[in-house]
Design a protein around this motif. Structure first.
Motif, PDB file in Angstrom:
ATOM      1  N   ALA A  40     -50.894  28.189  66.593  1.00 53.18           N
ATOM      2  CA  ALA A  40     -50.954  28.368  65.137  1.00 53.18           C
ATOM      3  C   ALA A  40     -52.354  28.770  64.694  1.00 53.18           C
ATOM      4  O   ALA A  40     -52.519  29.578  63.765  1.00 53.18           O
ATOM      5  CB  ALA A  40     -50.525  27.083  64.436  1.00 53.18           C
ATOM      6  N   LEU A  41     -53.361  28.231  65.351  1.00 52.74           N
ATOM      7  CA  LEU A  41     -54.745  28.582  65.027  1.00 52.74           C
ATOM      8  C   LEU A  41     -54.989  30.076  65.275  1.00 52.74           C
ATOM      9  O   LEU A  41     -55.578  30.775  64.442  1.00 52.74           O
ATOM     10  CB  LEU A  41     -55.693  27.736  65.876  1.00 52.74           C
ATOM     11  N   LEU A  42     -54.510  30.559  66.407  1.00 57.18           N
ATOM     12  CA  LEU A  42     -54.702  31.974  66.730  1.00 57.18           C
ATOM     13  C   LEU A  42     -53.842  32.871  65.855  1.00 57.18           C
ATOM     14  O   LEU A  42     -54.233  34.005  65.540  1.00 57.18           O
ATOM     15  CB  LEU A  42     -54.404  32.209  68.205  1.00 57.18           C
ATOM     16  N   ASP A  43     -52.675  32.391  65.442  1.00 57.51           N
ATOM     17  CA  ASP A  43     -51.873  33.147  64.484  1.00 57.51           C
ATOM     18  C   ASP A  43     -52.640  33.320  63.177  1.00 57.51           C
ATOM     19  O   ASP A  43     -52.670  34.407  62.593  1.00 57.51           O
ATOM     20  CB  ASP A  43     -50.550  32.421  64.200  1.00 57.51           C
ATOM     21  N   ALA A  44     -53.236  32.230  62.711  1.00 59.84           N
ATOM     22  CA  ALA A  44     -53.997  32.287  61.465  1.00 59.84           C
ATOM     23  C   ALA A  44     -55.174  33.251  61.579  1.00 59.84           C
ATOM     24  O   ALA A  44     -55.545  33.912  60.606  1.00 59.84           O
ATOM     25  CB  ALA A  44     -54.493  30.891  61.085  1.00 59.84           C
ATOM     26  N   VAL A 143     -61.657  33.622  59.792  1.00 58.57           N
ATOM     27  CA  VAL A 143     -62.193  32.373  60.314  1.00 58.57           C
ATOM     28  C   VAL A 143     -61.095  31.332  60.200  1.00 58.57           C
ATOM     29  O   VAL A 143     -60.526  31.142  59.117  1.00 58.57           O
ATOM     30  CB  VAL A 143     -63.438  31.925  59.517  1.00 58.57           C
ATOM     31  N   ALA A 144     -60.765  30.685  61.301  1.00 57.93           N
ATOM     32  CA  ALA A 144     -59.692  29.682  61.297  1.00 57.93           C
ATOM     33  C   ALA A 144     -60.154  28.438  62.044  1.00 57.93           C
ATOM     34  O   ALA A 144     -60.752  28.544  63.119  1.00 57.93           O
ATOM     35  CB  ALA A 144     -58.421  30.250  61.929  1.00 57.93           C
ATOM     36  N   VAL A 145     -59.879  27.273  61.476  1.00 57.99           N
ATOM     37  CA  VAL A 145     -60.294  26.017  62.090  1.00 57.99           C
ATOM     38  C   VAL A 145     -59.194  24.970  61.938  1.00 57.99           C
ATOM     39  O   VAL A 145     -58.296  25.105  61.106  1.00 57.99           O
ATOM     40  CB  VAL A 145     -61.590  25.461  61.457  1.00 57.99           C
ATOM     41  N   THR A 146     -59.285  23.937  62.753  1.00 54.78           N
ATOM     42  CA  THR A 146     -58.456  22.755  62.582  1.00 54.78           C
ATOM     43  C   THR A 146     -59.366  21.535  62.478  1.00 54.78           C
ATOM     44  O   THR A 146     -60.480  21.519  63.025  1.00 54.78           O
ATOM     45  CB  THR A 146     -57.486  22.547  63.759  1.00 54.78           C
ATOM     46  N   ILE A 147     -58.889  20.517  61.782  1.00 54.94           N
ATOM     47  CA  ILE A 147     -59.575  19.222  61.715  1.00 54.94           C
ATOM     48  C   ILE A 147     -58.524  18.124  61.792  1.00 54.94           C
ATOM     49  O   ILE A 147     -57.344  18.350  61.512  1.00 54.94           O
ATOM     50  CB  ILE A 147     -60.386  19.046  60.408  1.00 54.94           C
ATOM     51  N   TRP A 148     -58.946  16.949  62.156  1.00 53.08           N
ATOM     52  CA  TRP A 148     -58.067  15.781  62.033  1.00 53.08           C
ATOM     53  C   TRP A 148     -58.097  15.310  60.587  1.00 53.08           C
ATOM     54  O   TRP A 148     -59.171  15.138  60.015  1.00 53.08           O
ATOM     55  CB  TRP A 148     -58.533  14.651  62.956  1.00 53.08           C
ATOM     56  N   ARG A 149     -56.934  15.091  60.021  1.00 54.31           N
ATOM     57  CA  ARG A 149     -56.884  14.650  58.639  1.00 54.31           C
ATOM     58  C   ARG A 149     -57.213  13.159  58.539  1.00 54.31           C
ATOM     59  O   ARG A 149     -57.156  12.409  59.513  1.00 54.31           O
ATOM     60  CB  ARG A 149     -55.510  14.918  58.024  1.00 54.31           C
ATOM     61  N   GLU A 231     -57.657  28.791  57.152  1.00 50.71           N
ATOM     62  CA  GLU A 231     -58.033  30.132  57.574  1.00 50.71           C
ATOM     63  C   GLU A 231     -58.411  30.947  56.366  1.00 50.71           C
ATOM     64  O   GLU A 231     -57.906  30.745  55.274  1.00 50.71           O
ATOM     65  CB  GLU A 231     -56.919  30.822  58.351  1.00 50.71           C
ATOM     66  N   ARG A 232     -59.304  31.881  56.595  1.00 50.05           N
ATOM     67  CA  ARG A 232     -59.727  32.727  55.477  1.00 50.05           C
ATOM     68  C   ARG A 232     -60.269  34.029  56.042  1.00 50.05           C
ATOM     69  O   ARG A 232     -60.944  34.041  57.072  1.00 50.05           O
ATOM     70  CB  ARG A 232     -60.826  32.026  54.658  1.00 50.05           C
TER      71      ARG A 232
END
Length: 234
Positions: A40-44, A143-149, A231-232
């Motif tokens: 999903a990160l790479l899709d974004a 630019v796409a990132v993930t974080i723990w909520r 992502e942006r």
């Protein structure tokens, strides 16, 4: 007269101490959990054939491998030398080097996409780190990132609960983020962080998955609510 801005914080120094020499242990444990949002990160990031993708905080190379499989040209960085070595071994064809946010060794507008899988959880100045990812991403790139909520799902809070039951306490040398650098770990908080870094109009979503572990007493699994994903376009 010149002035210097200190970009390394006590939080950054603590993170390096925590992860020093832990690459193999990470690959056997957390890497499996952190791999789940990679697609999903790479899709974004719209990573695909011919795109130049930067994987910051590459860990054991999961995201780099997935990007390479999509036909992208992949560059990877991590502050921990063992992680960089692990990525080089696992992902043939990746250009990996030791580097840290927010001081990446790349020129402006170098990449079509920059991704960071949970890396913002491990930097002392998340907004400055995002601004650096924006700098190295070309106009119109992503630019796409993930974080723990936070607050986390039961799976995310399990380690903390187990530590409390075991009587463990937070080490004195382990600092928190400075209040001016912290942000709410929610969709709204991540979107505001993107805005503050000059990445306006970020789209943030939440993912959930079931993570399997080796705890036979618990049936080997628990439900896990995933990080926020942002992502942006650059």
């Amino acid at each position: 007269m010149t002035t210097a801005t200190t970009v390394t914080t006590p939080f950054d120094e603590a993170e390096r101490r925590i992860w020093s020499g832990r690459a193999e242990a990470y690959a056997r444990t957390y890497a499996r959990l952190c791999a789940r949002p990679a697609a999903a990160l790479l899709d974004a990031a719209e990573a695909g054939p011919g795109s130049r993708v930067l994987d910051v905080g590459c860990g054991s190379g999961t995201v780099s491998a997935a990007a390479l499989a999509r036909g992208a040209s992949v560059y990877a960085t991590d502050t921990e030398p063992g992680m960089v070595d692990a990525t080089r071994r696992a992902v043939r064809g990746v250009a990996a080097c030791i580097a840290r946010l927010p001081e990446l060794p790349y020129a402006d507008d170098t990449f079509d996409a920059a991704v960071g899988n949970f890396v913002l959880n491990h930097v002392g100045r998340p907004r400055v780190a995002l601004a650096e990812l924006r700098r190295v991403t070309r106009p119109g790139g992503r630019v796409a990132v993930t974080i723990w909520r936070s607050p986390g799902a039961p799976g995310q809070t399990l380690i903390g609960r187990a530590a409390r039951v075991a009587g463990l306490t937070r080490p004195d040398w382990l600092p928190a983020l400075a209040p001016e650098d912290d942000f709410p770990r929610t969709r709204e908080g991540l979107a505001a962080l993107f805005d503050g870094a000059g990445l306006l109009g970020a789209e943030c979503s939440e993912a959930a998955w079931e993570h399997r572990c080796d705890d036979a007493a618990n049936g080997g699994r628990w439900p896990e609510r995933a990080p926020e994903q942002g992502e942006r376009q650059g």
